[in-house]
Design a protein around this motif. Structure first.
Motif, short mmCIF file in Angstrom:
data_model
loop_
_atom_site.label_atom_id
_atom_site.label_comp_id
_atom_site.label_asym_id
_atom_site.label_seq_id
_atom_site.Cartn_x
_atom_site.Cartn_y
_atom_site.Cartn_z
N ASN A 55 -57.24 0.38 -31.44
CA ASN A 55 -55.88 -0.17 -31.45
C ASN A 55 -55.36 -0.42 -30.04
N ILE A 56 -55.56 0.56 -29.16
CA ILE A 56 -55.01 0.47 -27.81
C ILE A 56 -55.65 -0.67 -27.03
N LEU A 57 -56.95 -0.89 -27.23
CA LEU A 57 -57.68 -1.89 -26.45
C LEU A 57 -57.78 -3.25 -27.15
N SER A 58 -57.11 -3.41 -28.29
CA SER A 58 -57.23 -4.66 -29.05
C SER A 58 -56.39 -5.79 -28.47
N GLY A 59 -55.47 -5.46 -27.55
CA GLY A 59 -54.57 -6.47 -27.00
C GLY A 59 -53.18 -6.41 -27.55
N SER A 60 -52.92 -5.51 -28.49
CA SER A 60 -51.58 -5.38 -29.06
C SER A 60 -50.64 -4.62 -28.13
N ASN A 61 -51.18 -3.77 -27.27
CA ASN A 61 -50.37 -3.03 -26.31
C ASN A 61 -50.51 -3.57 -24.89
N SER A 111 -62.83 -5.95 -21.41
CA SER A 111 -62.31 -7.05 -22.23
C SER A 111 -63.43 -7.82 -22.92
N THR A 112 -64.58 -7.94 -22.26
CA THR A 112 -65.73 -8.61 -22.88
C THR A 112 -66.25 -7.81 -24.05
N SER A 171 -64.98 -6.80 -31.15
CA SER A 171 -64.27 -5.98 -32.15
C SER A 171 -63.39 -6.87 -33.01
N PRO A 172 -63.46 -6.77 -34.34
CA PRO A 172 -62.56 -7.57 -35.21
C PRO A 172 -61.09 -7.26 -34.99
N PHE A 201 -67.09 -12.29 -40.87
CA PHE A 201 -68.52 -12.02 -40.67
C PHE A 201 -68.75 -10.57 -40.28
N VAL A 202 -68.05 -10.10 -39.25
CA VAL A 202 -68.25 -8.71 -38.81
C VAL A 202 -67.76 -7.74 -39.88
N GLY A 203 -66.67 -8.10 -40.59
CA GLY A 203 -66.17 -7.24 -41.65
C GLY A 203 -67.19 -7.06 -42.75
#
Length: 382
Positions: free
Chosen positions: A307-313, A324-325, A330-331, A361-363
């Motif tokens: 969650n923290i590294l998904s870009g929402s924060n 970031s790469t 990560s979905p 696809f990943v899901g």
């Protein structure tokens, strides 16, 4: 058709079990209602009703104009005080900002000199102090420049040394014109809570069956482990998708008065696709955990960093390039990308379909791995 019927009826059993669990039901209601409201207000990075006092030793037209431009909602109307009261009023937290205008300030400005305005700031209110100081500096500078420009002809001989900026910077903020923090944090709160609850509900459904001893009852029935897992996925996914839609409509739109630029049904469709991945993580963790406390610990290790590294924060651009790469695989990152595109920018399916395809696809890949793991554990338990 028999397999679909089994999945449907097992899912309805899961829904009845969920609605009879007061703790989980309360968690879902709280997470998509009060928690979103609090998150939209508690992390605000705007200045509201900053208390301002001033000492005017100049008593000029310019000093009066400078104090007249502080208006709600950013600042309360400035209150005149005497210089001897500054320390006492700031020590008692009566005012956050105290502005002191020196004598002959207007005369010095028009003469081309550089007089100083003293701004006393109560830095114990860190966010208010930091934002307010920047606002005050910009407001006073703009008002002084406007005053000098209006009086340039009258005081040309004395103002010829006044420095003017050769370039005017015009900033236009897109999608959030007033840069309101609540517009971002409330919507991203829903996005983060989708991941959290999908993992917790799917994992708790498996662990609860094991703790209550009903998993053995299911395994002796004419149903397969695949049908058991899929029933829990669609039932818990339905709860989260409905809760997300209600939270966007009631809490975000009606209570917080935050406009949604894009299509809510398109966003819910993306949520439904993403839930295959998130619930698969929950099922996989449930096959490792033996109790709810263990599931909670595994959630902290897996879902919190995701969650923290998904870009929402924090934007991906602010992360180290390597990190970031990695997160682009990560979905959850793509979920945040298409959620922001739809809800903030009004993007349609023609723009977000690559994120939808990657998440699907990943899901499906993670779902297959989780189902294989669940089938193995179920067979061993049986």
């Amino acid at each position: 058709m028999s397999r679909l019927s089994n999945i449907f009826w097992l899912g309805t059993k899961e829904l009845r079990s969920f609605f009879s669990d007061v703790v989980l039901l309360g968690l879902v209601i709280y997470t998509f209602s009060f928690a979103i409201y609090v998150q939209g207000h508690s992390n605000a990075q705007e200045l509201y009703n900053g208390s301002v006092a001033y000492v005017d030793d100049d008593k000029s037209e310019l000093s009066r104009r400078m104090m007249a431009v502080f208006l709600p909602p950013y600042f309360k109307h400035p209150v005149p005080i005497s210089e001897s009261d500054i320390d006492h009023l700031m020590n008692t937290a009566a005012y956050t900002f105290v502005i002191v205008i020196p004598p002959d300030f207007e005369k010095d400005v028009l003469a081309g000199r550089s007089p100083e305005v003293q701004v006393n700031v109560d830095a114990t209110a860190m966010v208010t102090a930091g934002l307010g100081y920047g606002y005050i500096q910009q407001i006073l500078t703009t008002e002084i420049d406007n005053f000098v420009s209006r009086n340039e002809g009258t005081y040309l001989s004395r103002s010829q040394n006044v420095q003017k900026t050769p370039i005017t910077l015009s900033v236009r903020v897109v999608f959030n014109p007033n840069v309101m923090t609540s517009w971002f944090t409330s919507v991203m709160g829903i996005v983060n809570n989708v991941t959290m609850l999908a993992i917790i509900l799917a994992g708790a459904a498996i662990v609860r069956e094991r703790e209550h001893g009903t998993m053995d009852h299911l395994l002796v029935m004419p149903v397969t482990p695949f049908e058991i897992a899929m029933s829990k996925i669609w039932a818990n996914g339905l709860v989260i998708a409905v809760a997300s839609a209600l939270s966007l409509e009631i809490v975000v739109r009606q209570v917080l008065k935050i406009p949604i630029a894009g299509s809510v049904p398109l966003f819910i469709a993306g949520v439904s696709i993403y839930l295959f991945f998130a619930t698969a993580i929950g099922i996989f963790l449930a096959t490792i955990a033996r109790s709810m406390p263990q599931l909670g610990l595994l959630y902290i290790l897996v879902a919190m960093p995701m969650n923290i590294l998904s870009g929402s924060n924090t934007p991906l651009e602010s992360m180290p390039p390597v990190l970031s790469t990695i997160m682009m695989f990560s979905p959850s990152t793509h979920f945040v990308l298409f959620a922001q595109s739809i809800l903030f920018r009004g993007a349609g399916f023609s723009i977000v379909w690559p994120q939808f395809l990657f998440v699907a696809f990943v899901g499906c890949l993670f779902l297959a791995i989780a189902l294989m793991r669940f089938r193995t554990v179920a067979v061993q338990a049986g």
